[in-house]
Design a protein around this motif. Sequence first.
Motif, PDB file in Angstrom:
ATOM      1  N   SER A 419      22.076  29.228   2.302  1.00 55.61           N
ATOM      2  CA  SER A 419      22.066  28.061   3.186  1.00 55.61           C
ATOM      3  C   SER A 419      23.238  28.266   4.122  1.00 55.61           C
ATOM      4  O   SER A 419      24.262  28.827   3.715  1.00 55.61           O
ATOM      5  CB  SER A 419      22.290  26.762   2.407  1.00 55.61           C
ATOM      6  OG  SER A 419      21.181  26.486   1.613  1.00 55.61           O
ATOM      7  N   ALA A 420      23.066  27.810   5.368  1.00 57.04           N
ATOM      8  CA  ALA A 420      24.163  28.047   6.318  1.00 57.04           C
ATOM      9  C   ALA A 420      24.351  26.847   7.214  1.00 57.04           C
ATOM     10  O   ALA A 420      23.392  26.173   7.574  1.00 57.04           O
ATOM     11  CB  ALA A 420      23.853  29.287   7.160  1.00 57.04           C
ATOM     12  N   ILE A 421      25.612  26.585   7.528  1.00 54.24           N
ATOM     13  CA  ILE A 421      25.897  25.606   8.592  1.00 54.24           C
ATOM     14  C   ILE A 421      26.675  26.375   9.653  1.00 54.24           C
ATOM     15  O   ILE A 421      27.826  26.767   9.441  1.00 54.24           O
ATOM     16  CB  ILE A 421      26.717  24.409   8.071  1.00 54.24           C
ATOM     17  CG1 ILE A 421      25.985  23.744   6.905  1.00 54.24           C
ATOM     18  CG2 ILE A 421      26.954  23.400   9.195  1.00 54.24           C
ATOM     19  CD1 ILE A 421      26.716  22.556   6.304  1.00 54.24           C
ATOM     20  N   TYR A 425      25.308  24.232  14.680  1.00 54.87           N
ATOM     21  CA  TYR A 425      24.220  23.973  13.724  1.00 54.87           C
ATOM     22  C   TYR A 425      23.213  22.966  14.283  1.00 54.87           C
ATOM     23  O   TYR A 425      23.502  22.231  15.235  1.00 54.87           O
ATOM     24  CB  TYR A 425      24.816  23.429  12.417  1.00 54.87           C
ATOM     25  CG  TYR A 425      25.400  22.035  12.578  1.00 54.87           C
ATOM     26  CD1 TYR A 425      26.596  21.849  13.252  1.00 54.87           C
ATOM     27  CD2 TYR A 425      24.738  20.916  12.100  1.00 54.87           C
ATOM     28  CE1 TYR A 425      27.122  20.585  13.438  1.00 54.87           C
ATOM     29  CE2 TYR A 425      25.259  19.654  12.283  1.00 54.87           C
ATOM     30  CZ  TYR A 425      26.444  19.493  12.956  1.00 54.87           C
ATOM     31  OH  TYR A 425      26.957  18.230  13.153  1.00 54.87           O
ATOM     32  N   GLN A 479      22.542  18.365   3.316  1.00 56.64           N
ATOM     33  CA  GLN A 479      21.277  19.110   3.444  1.00 56.64           C
ATOM     34  C   GLN A 479      21.417  20.482   2.798  1.00 56.64           C
ATOM     35  O   GLN A 479      20.564  20.891   2.016  1.00 56.64           O
ATOM     36  CB  GLN A 479      20.937  19.332   4.936  1.00 56.64           C
ATOM     37  CG  GLN A 479      20.392  18.149   5.653  1.00 56.64           C
ATOM     38  CD  GLN A 479      18.890  18.004   5.414  1.00 56.64           C
ATOM     39  OE1 GLN A 479      18.396  18.407   4.381  1.00 56.64           O
ATOM     40  NE2 GLN A 479      18.215  17.377   6.349  1.00 56.64           N
ATOM     41  N   ALA A 480      22.474  21.186   3.182  1.00 53.85           N
ATOM     42  CA  ALA A 480      22.651  22.569   2.709  1.00 53.85           C
ATOM     43  C   ALA A 480      22.804  22.599   1.189  1.00 53.85           C
ATOM     44  O   ALA A 480      22.203  23.438   0.511  1.00 53.85           O
ATOM     45  CB  ALA A 480      23.865  23.195   3.389  1.00 53.85           C
ATOM     46  N   GLU A 483      19.569  22.183  -0.748  1.00 51.11           N
ATOM     47  CA  GLU A 483      18.628  23.312  -0.736  1.00 51.11           C
ATOM     48  C   GLU A 483      18.765  24.176  -1.988  1.00 51.11           C
ATOM     49  O   GLU A 483      17.856  24.931  -2.332  1.00 51.11           O
ATOM     50  CB  GLU A 483      18.852  24.187   0.515  1.00 51.11           C
ATOM     51  CG  GLU A 483      18.318  23.524   1.778  1.00 51.11           C
ATOM     52  CD  GLU A 483      18.659  24.297   3.045  1.00 51.11           C
ATOM     53  OE1 GLU A 483      18.222  23.856   4.124  1.00 51.11           O
ATOM     54  OE2 GLU A 483      19.368  25.323   2.968  1.00 51.11           O
ATOM     55  N   LEU A 488      26.294  29.802   0.007  1.00 51.86           N
ATOM     56  CA  LEU A 488      26.468  28.822   1.076  1.00 51.86           C
ATOM     57  C   LEU A 488      27.437  29.417   2.100  1.00 51.86           C
ATOM     58  O   LEU A 488      28.544  29.825   1.745  1.00 51.86           O
ATOM     59  CB  LEU A 488      27.038  27.541   0.463  1.00 51.86           C
ATOM     60  CG  LEU A 488      27.087  26.291   1.305  1.00 51.86           C
ATOM     61  CD1 LEU A 488      25.733  25.957   1.900  1.00 51.86           C
ATOM     62  CD2 LEU A 488      27.548  25.112   0.438  1.00 51.86           C
ATOM     63  N   LEU A 490      29.475  28.792   5.591  1.00 48.46           N
ATOM     64  CA  LEU A 490      29.940  27.691   6.441  1.00 48.46           C
ATOM     65  C   LEU A 490      30.824  28.242   7.557  1.00 48.46           C
ATOM     66  O   LEU A 490      31.825  28.911   7.298  1.00 48.46           O
ATOM     67  CB  LEU A 490      30.753  26.686   5.604  1.00 48.46           C
ATOM     68  CG  LEU A 490      30.022  26.116   4.375  1.00 48.46           C
ATOM     69  CD1 LEU A 490      30.990  25.296   3.518  1.00 48.46           C
ATOM     70  CD2 LEU A 490      28.843  25.248   4.794  1.00 48.46           C
ATOM     71  N   TRP A 493      33.343  24.810   9.212  1.00 46.81           N
ATOM     72  CA  TRP A 493      32.787  23.496   8.861  1.00 46.81           C
ATOM     73  C   TRP A 493      33.824  22.400   9.018  1.00 46.81           C
ATOM     74  O   TRP A 493      33.515  21.297   9.479  1.00 46.81           O
ATOM     75  CB  TRP A 493      32.268  23.525   7.406  1.00 46.81           C
ATOM     76  CG  TRP A 493      31.585  22.247   7.037  1.00 46.81           C
ATOM     77  CD1 TRP A 493      30.269  21.973   7.213  1.00 46.81           C
ATOM     78  CD2 TRP A 493      32.174  21.082   6.473  1.00 46.81           C
ATOM     79  NE1 TRP A 493      29.997  20.690   6.802  1.00 46.81           N
ATOM     80  CE2 TRP A 493      31.148  20.126   6.345  1.00 46.81           C
ATOM     81  CE3 TRP A 493      33.465  20.735   6.069  1.00 46.81           C
ATOM     82  CZ2 TRP A 493      31.371  18.846   5.817  1.00 46.81           C
ATOM     83  CZ3 TRP A 493      33.682  19.456   5.554  1.00 46.81           C
ATOM     84  CH2 TRP A 493      32.638  18.525   5.439  1.00 46.81           C
TER      85      TRP A 493
END
Length: 558
Positions: A419-421, A425, A479-480, A483, A488, A490, A493
């Motif tokens: 998962s990525a931010i 984003y 959200q991330a 998932e 993860l 970021l 962030w």
Amino acid sequence: MGQDKAVLRHFVQDAIRLLRPVWPLVAVATALGSVGGLATAAALAKINEAFYGEGGLADGVLLVFAGFAALSVIGTFAASLGNAYAGGRIQAALSCDLTDKILTAPIERLERLGKHKLLASLQGDVSTIFTAIAFLSPIVVAGGTLIGCGTYMLILSPALSAVTATVLILESLGANILRRNMLRYFEDVRKNREATQKHYLTLTEAAKELRIGRERRLHLRNVALRDCIEQGRRLTTRIAVIQQSLSMLSQSTNFLLFAGLIAYKILAGISGAELSGFVLVLLYIQTPIAQLIHFVPLIGQAQVAYRRIAEFAEEGAEAEAGLLSARPPEPPRRIRAITLRGVSHGFPAADDRAPFTLGPIDLTIRAGEILFIVGENGSGKTTLIKLLLGLYPPQTGEILLDGVAVTAQTRDTYRQHFSAIFFDYHLFDELIPADGAGPESARPLLERLDLAGKVGIAEGRFSTTDLSTGQRKRLALVQAALEGRPVLVLDEWAAEQDPTFRRRFYEELLPDLRRSGRTLVVISHDDRYFDAADRVLHLAEGRVVRLTERASATAEPV
Ligand SMILES: Nc1ncnc2c1ncn2[C@@H]1O[C@H](COP(=O)(O)OP(=O)(O)OP(=O)(O)O)[C@@H](O)[C@H]1O
């Protein structure tokens, strides 16, 4: 030239593919249209025969005429209906096609094209191509009519038909020169549309900055947009002039043909039936010829639009296979390690921009660790995570997941571990939690991130995303985290968080996420929190200059 051939090949392949599901309909509609056109010519012949035929009217001529007339009207109508239906199907298929092209095009290609070009294609090119396709029906009818009329003229007088054909061929050669000019203008119109789209994006996305900055506001209005609008106006006028020239050429040709008829009558003599037949036909074919003239720019525009759409697959930028086949969601798999072995990615020099190369990089990310990636602006941090996420395929070296090399075939499955931010984003409002958990599973996280008082959950969505910048980023983290992917990533962030939340992020949230089994890769400029990481990777000018480990506080050689 080679590129034009490739575009043409793609166009033919695409046209065949798009037509395949509707070809019986297109074939029937085309046949009916041609029959309608031929019947029109036959009806004209009957009119001429009724007026000028020698030896009085044959029995039932009116009935035969009515039959041809009915066939002409019904054929034309059926062809229009059939082609309208087929055209609708083709337009829908084209829209889906373009969406698929964007969904599977290499990310780097999309980045290079830019948002304004993608929007110009999505909003304009598909409907341009559809308009041309929708016009095929009248063209088929017009073609049938012209063939029928030509045949009738040939029967009436082969010599006069040869003269007529020669004049019409000369006219079409002249028209072709004009058409080529028009095509050039269509290219410019399309380029202008992209430039205008770019300014429209500024107009909408920079509303606040434009309100504050008078110079920028006036520059956008009085220079940038006005130039585009003025250029658009000039091109539209030029195209209209060419179009009118084509009409004028056609009209003049017709007068020339009539003059030829008169001369022929004086010099060689001609019967009343031949003369009236030719006059009738020449007058009647004005409409189909006008339709053909109208069709010429449509085809030109469609050609340009198609070339733009084909750009998505240009320069060997092959679409990624298998991205659109539905697969049952796999439960997130625990990982042991991700290894980058000699991985590099370069951006070539362009315009005034110097080239940039990241790597080659050797790095192993261990499951359950918190890895910080740090370095100055432009040192390659975001490029590195794009490589890690499988968004850019490595130009050299390879990435291994648990010792197994990631290939083009397995890259999409590999990406599902993340998962990525990103820094830029996108915040989705639909909730798609892992493991079939309901949207309600978001509530504890909303509370944890101080969002429960602001954001609710309704019908599988967040009730709102109209939040402050920092709150939106927290919602993206919810959200991330939901998932449930093992890694993860970021990108800066914490940049928009207040000092209290920033501290909570580094000192509480990251360790908690790690405890829940996550591996965390974090781009950060917050040097006072670097000790929250297990390891810190320092990048400079695209190279790893240092890899420090917290526990031993030693620097690994790189
Ligand atoms: N899509 C692209 N096309 C061409 N060059 C690019 C592209 N993306 C990045 N670059 C170039 O690659 C270099 C590294 O960019 P990158 O975004 O990876 O840096 P960064 O370390 O994340 O910087 P920042 O801290 O400012 O976010 C920059 O010099 C940039 O100009």
